[in-house]
Design an enzyme around this catalytic site. Structure first.
Site, mmCIF file in Angstrom:
data_model
loop_
_atom_site.group_PDB
_atom_site.id
_atom_site.type_symbol
_atom_site.label_atom_id
_atom_site.label_comp_id
_atom_site.label_asym_id
_atom_site.label_seq_id
_atom_site.Cartn_x
_atom_site.Cartn_y
_atom_site.Cartn_z
ATOM 1 N N ARG A 25 -58.783 -6.238 20.869
ATOM 2 C CA ARG A 25 -59.318 -5.710 19.596
ATOM 3 C C ARG A 25 -59.511 -6.766 18.521
ATOM 4 N NH1 ARG A 25 -55.585 -1.545 20.899
ATOM 5 N NH2 ARG A 25 -56.708 0.084 21.997
ATOM 6 N N LYS A 35 -72.930 -12.542 13.479
ATOM 7 C CA LYS A 35 -73.593 -11.619 14.414
ATOM 8 C C LYS A 35 -73.276 -12.095 15.823
ATOM 9 C CE LYS A 35 -77.507 -9.662 11.967
ATOM 10 N NZ LYS A 35 -78.971 -9.561 11.909
ATOM 11 N N GLU A 83 -86.381 -21.372 13.021
ATOM 12 C CA GLU A 83 -85.442 -20.690 12.119
ATOM 13 C C GLU A 83 -85.343 -21.437 10.784
ATOM 14 O OE1 GLU A 83 -84.461 -17.768 13.038
ATOM 15 O OE2 GLU A 83 -83.888 -17.709 15.151
ATOM 16 N N LYS A 86 -78.564 -19.331 4.363
ATOM 17 C CA LYS A 86 -78.053 -18.217 5.162
ATOM 18 C C LYS A 86 -76.722 -17.712 4.603
ATOM 19 C CE LYS A 86 -77.151 -16.132 9.484
ATOM 20 N NZ LYS A 86 -77.386 -16.045 10.912
ATOM 21 N N GLU A 146 -75.774 -6.210 6.894
ATOM 22 C CA GLU A 146 -77.211 -5.914 6.922
ATOM 23 C C GLU A 146 -77.533 -4.503 6.472
ATOM 24 O OE1 GLU A 146 -79.367 -7.941 10.103
ATOM 25 O OE2 GLU A 146 -80.760 -6.262 10.155
ATOM 26 N N ARG A 170 -79.971 -8.760 4.143
ATOM 27 C CA ARG A 170 -79.791 -9.589 5.339
ATOM 28 C C ARG A 170 -80.915 -9.372 6.353
ATOM 29 N NH1 ARG A 170 -74.382 -11.235 8.861
ATOM 30 N NH2 ARG A 170 -75.568 -12.500 10.332
ATOM 31 N N ASN A 211 -84.501 -11.599 9.507
ATOM 32 C CA ASN A 211 -85.207 -11.254 10.742
ATOM 33 C C ASN A 211 -86.709 -11.487 10.644
ATOM 34 O OD1 ASN A 211 -83.085 -10.422 12.450
ATOM 35 N ND2 ASN A 211 -82.854 -8.611 11.175
ATOM 36 N N HIS A 255 -88.780 -11.815 13.742
ATOM 37 C CA HIS A 255 -87.935 -11.481 14.894
ATOM 38 C C HIS A 255 -88.353 -10.200 15.599
ATOM 39 C CE1 HIS A 255 -85.574 -14.779 13.428
ATOM 40 N NE2 HIS A 255 -84.638 -14.607 14.334
ATOM 41 N N HIS A 268 -88.612 -10.815 19.272
ATOM 42 C CA HIS A 268 -87.770 -10.151 20.275
ATOM 43 C C HIS A 268 -88.641 -9.417 21.296
ATOM 44 C CE1 HIS A 268 -83.921 -10.038 17.570
ATOM 45 N NE2 HIS A 268 -84.118 -11.206 18.125
ATOM 46 N N HIS A 296 -86.040 -18.444 22.386
ATOM 47 C CA HIS A 296 -85.926 -17.572 21.216
ATOM 48 C C HIS A 296 -86.713 -18.160 20.034
ATOM 49 C CE1 HIS A 296 -84.140 -14.825 18.307
ATOM 50 N NE2 HIS A 296 -83.807 -15.866 17.569
HETATM 51 P P1 NAD Z 1 -79.218 -21.695 24.039
HETATM 52 O O1 NAD Z 1 -77.857 -21.341 23.632
HETATM 53 O O2 NAD Z 1 -79.747 -21.103 25.286
HETATM 54 O O3 NAD Z 1 -79.322 -23.269 24.137
HETATM 55 C C1 NAD Z 1 -80.527 -23.855 24.515
HETATM 56 C C2 NAD Z 1 -80.372 -24.850 25.682
HETATM 57 O O4 NAD Z 1 -79.845 -26.077 25.184
HETATM 58 C C3 NAD Z 1 -79.411 -24.403 26.754
HETATM 59 O O5 NAD Z 1 -79.909 -24.801 28.009
HETATM 60 C C4 NAD Z 1 -78.136 -25.171 26.434
HETATM 61 O O6 NAD Z 1 -77.314 -25.350 27.542
HETATM 62 C C5 NAD Z 1 -78.717 -26.466 25.944
HETATM 63 N N1 NAD Z 1 -77.888 -27.229 25.028
HETATM 64 C C6 NAD Z 1 -77.116 -26.744 24.028
HETATM 65 N N2 NAD Z 1 -76.647 -27.767 23.301
HETATM 66 C C7 NAD Z 1 -77.109 -28.899 23.857
HETATM 67 C C8 NAD Z 1 -76.966 -30.273 23.542
HETATM 68 N N3 NAD Z 1 -76.307 -30.680 22.458
HETATM 69 N N4 NAD Z 1 -77.570 -31.185 24.335
HETATM 70 C C9 NAD Z 1 -78.291 -30.779 25.414
HETATM 71 N N5 NAD Z 1 -78.489 -29.498 25.753
HETATM 72 C C10 NAD Z 1 -77.895 -28.561 24.962
HETATM 73 O O7 NAD Z 1 -80.283 -21.342 22.910
HETATM 74 P P2 NAD Z 1 -80.241 -21.434 21.308
HETATM 75 O O8 NAD Z 1 -81.630 -21.649 20.903
HETATM 76 O O9 NAD Z 1 -79.189 -22.334 20.830
HETATM 77 O O10 NAD Z 1 -79.810 -19.963 20.889
HETATM 78 C C11 NAD Z 1 -80.611 -18.852 21.192
HETATM 79 C C12 NAD Z 1 -79.749 -17.622 21.183
HETATM 80 O O11 NAD Z 1 -79.201 -17.449 19.875
HETATM 81 C C13 NAD Z 1 -80.502 -16.351 21.490
HETATM 82 O O12 NAD Z 1 -79.749 -15.600 22.398
HETATM 83 C C14 NAD Z 1 -80.587 -15.639 20.160
HETATM 84 O O13 NAD Z 1 -80.635 -14.256 20.292
HETATM 85 C C15 NAD Z 1 -79.341 -16.091 19.494
HETATM 86 N N6 NAD Z 1 -79.389 -16.040 18.034
HETATM 87 C C16 NAD Z 1 -78.369 -15.435 17.394
HETATM 88 C C17 NAD Z 1 -78.343 -15.401 16.023
HETATM 89 C C18 NAD Z 1 -77.156 -14.817 15.316
HETATM 90 O O14 NAD Z 1 -77.227 -14.631 14.098
HETATM 91 N N7 NAD Z 1 -76.081 -14.540 15.997
HETATM 92 C C19 NAD Z 1 -79.378 -15.979 15.282
HETATM 93 C C20 NAD Z 1 -80.415 -16.596 15.969
HETATM 94 C C21 NAD Z 1 -80.406 -16.621 17.349
HETATM 95 N N1 GLY Z 2 -80.168 -14.284 12.501
HETATM 96 C C1 GLY Z 2 -80.222 -13.157 11.635
HETATM 97 C C2 GLY Z 2 -78.933 -12.841 10.977
HETATM 98 O O1 GLY Z 2 -77.958 -13.532 11.155
HETATM 99 O O2 GLY Z 2 -78.851 -11.886 10.275
#
Ligand code: NAD
Ligand code: GLY
Length: 363
Positions: free
Chosen positions: A123, A145, A187, A229, A239, A243, A247, A250, A254, A267
């Site tokens: 939890r 998030k 972003e 942010k 949100e 907030r 998006n 997005h 998405h 993404h």
């Molecule tokens: P990812 O986590 O898939 O990383 C991209 C690639 O880079 C992967 O292959 C990873 O292994 C590689 N990698 C990571 N760091 C590295 C480094 N320093 N050197 C070499 N390779 C490296 O993708 P991302 O773009 O980081 O994140 C996308 C995800 O984030 C999506 O799932 C999206 O939905 C999510 N997201 C969440 C929020 C949130 O607010 N929580 C906001 C935006 C995106």
């Molecule tokens: N990436 C959108 C949020 O964090 O609200």
């Protein structure tokens, strides 16, 4: 190696406030992490690409603690409940208790999954974000998030759950490939468009430096993005209002990611095209001038991102996919649109025929 300089921002959430440290070489600065680790038990969650690059460096800085690791397969297609369960398996195998701390070492996929595991293990246990992609450094690691994808919709299973600390070692970007760097820039551009027109103009003038990985320019863009942010999240953590502006692009993005199959379009690439689609719709509504639309498209294109959705997704399919968006309320699609650069709004007051025109653009 000690970092010469780093900057610290604070995400202000009362007694859940936390620091965002930004600088080169921070992975090795254990003293920044230790105050946020409640007991000896630490589980580093990472993936098979990042582990060989950075796991040992992080572990070395946590010497003296019981540090275990959970190495997941790499890819958006593994951001699901089945793979999430592997984190719980590791925690239970190691008999980790409620005082344990999870550390997400990786991009947004690892950060979102680790955060969700931390939110639900016994939890709720402590967690720390160490984002290693530009996208995760400017967006996903900040704001709490967390979650995983469902075959029918992106990020549909999750929780709001804040980390205790975000540690951004800007040197980790040295190993990131150019395509991923560009994905992160989507972003970054988003913040300028939402409510920071000065930053948008700065990006227009400095995109070449960012693409050339100029350390000073990257550090500035990361810090300004995190500050933008953090301000939004502090004002509306869950949100219920502003907030949702984060998006921008997005809902379209998405739909592209889900429709193409997770992992096919990055993404950030989907968000890049989505931002242009939101701007196009805003222009068709008369809210954004043609000159402003041209600036948006030019900046996204200069960042080496797509500006149109993929041919494989016809308008009808995009519409179906967009209907699963988390901003849909009482069956009504709401979109983040622009009334000028630096002025985003959430609205359901757009003409359906205008949306159709945006979705039907020649690819
Ligand atoms: P990812 O986590 O898939 O990383 C991209 C690639 O880079 C992967 O292959 C990873 O292994 C590689 N990698 C990571 N760091 C590295 C480094 N320093 N050197 C070499 N390779 C490296 O993708 P991302 O773009 O980081 O994140 C996308 C995800 O984030 C999506 O799932 C999206 O939905 C999510 N997201 C969440 C929020 C949130 O607010 N929580 C906001 C935006 C995106
Ligand atoms: N990436 C959108 C949020 O964090 O609200």
């Amino acid at each position: 190696m000690m970092s010469e300089t780093f900057r610290t921002l604070t995400l202000d959430l009362g007694d859940r406030s936390y620091p965002i440290h930004i600088g080169p070489g921070l992975l090795a600065q254990a003293e920044l992490l230790r105050p946020h680790i409640p007991s000896r038990q630490v589980m580093i969650v990472t993936n098979e690409t990042i582990a060989p690059l950075y796991l040992d460096r992080l572990k070395a800085s946590l010497e003296g603690l019981q540090v275990e690791e959970c190495i997941l397969p790499d890819g958006e297609e593994y951001k699901n409940l089945e793979i999430l369960n592997r984190i719980f398996d590791r925690l239970l195998e190691q008999r980790f208790d409620r005082g344990c701390c999870l550390i997400a070492l990786g991009g947004g996929v690892i950060g979102d999954m680790t955060g969700f595991a931390a939110a639900s293990y016994q939890r709720g246990v402590a967690f720390i974000q160490i984002p290693t992609t530009l996208l995760s450094q400017v967006d996903s690691s900040v704001g709490g998030k967390t979650g995983v994808n469902h075959p029918l919709g992106k990020n549909m299973i999750g929780a709001f759950y804040q980390p205790r600390c975000v540690l951004i070692d800007t040197e980790t970007l040295d190993t990131l490939d150019d395509r991923q760097l560009s994905a992160g820039l989507a972003e970054v551009i988003k913040y300028g468009l939402i409510d920071d027109p000065g930053f948008f103009a700065w990006l227009e003038n400095n995109m070449d430096l960012l693409l050339a990985r100029d350390a000073g320019a990257l550090a500035y863009a990361i810090e300004r993005s995190c500050a933008d942010k953090a301000a939004v999240v502090a004002a509306d953590e869950r949100e219920s209002g502003m907030r949702a502006l984060l998006n921008l692009g997005h809902t379209f993005g998405h739909a592209i990611e889900t429709g193409m199959g997770y992992g096919e379009w990055l993404h950030g690439e989907a968000v890049g095209a989505g931002i242009c689609m939101a701007a196009d719709l805003s222009c068709r509504m008369g809210w954004l001038s043609q000159a402003e639309l041209d600036r948006v498209i030019a900046l996204v294109r200069t960042a080496r991102l797509p500006v149109l959705p993929p041919r494989q997704l016809p308008p009808q399919r995009l519409r179906e996919l967009m209907a699963v968006d988390k901003k849909v309320l009482a069956g009504k699609l709401r979109l983040v649109l622009l009334k000028g650069i630096g002025h985003a709004l959430v609205t359901d007051r757009f003409d359906q025929s205008v949306l159709d025109a945006t979705l039907e653009q020649v690819r």
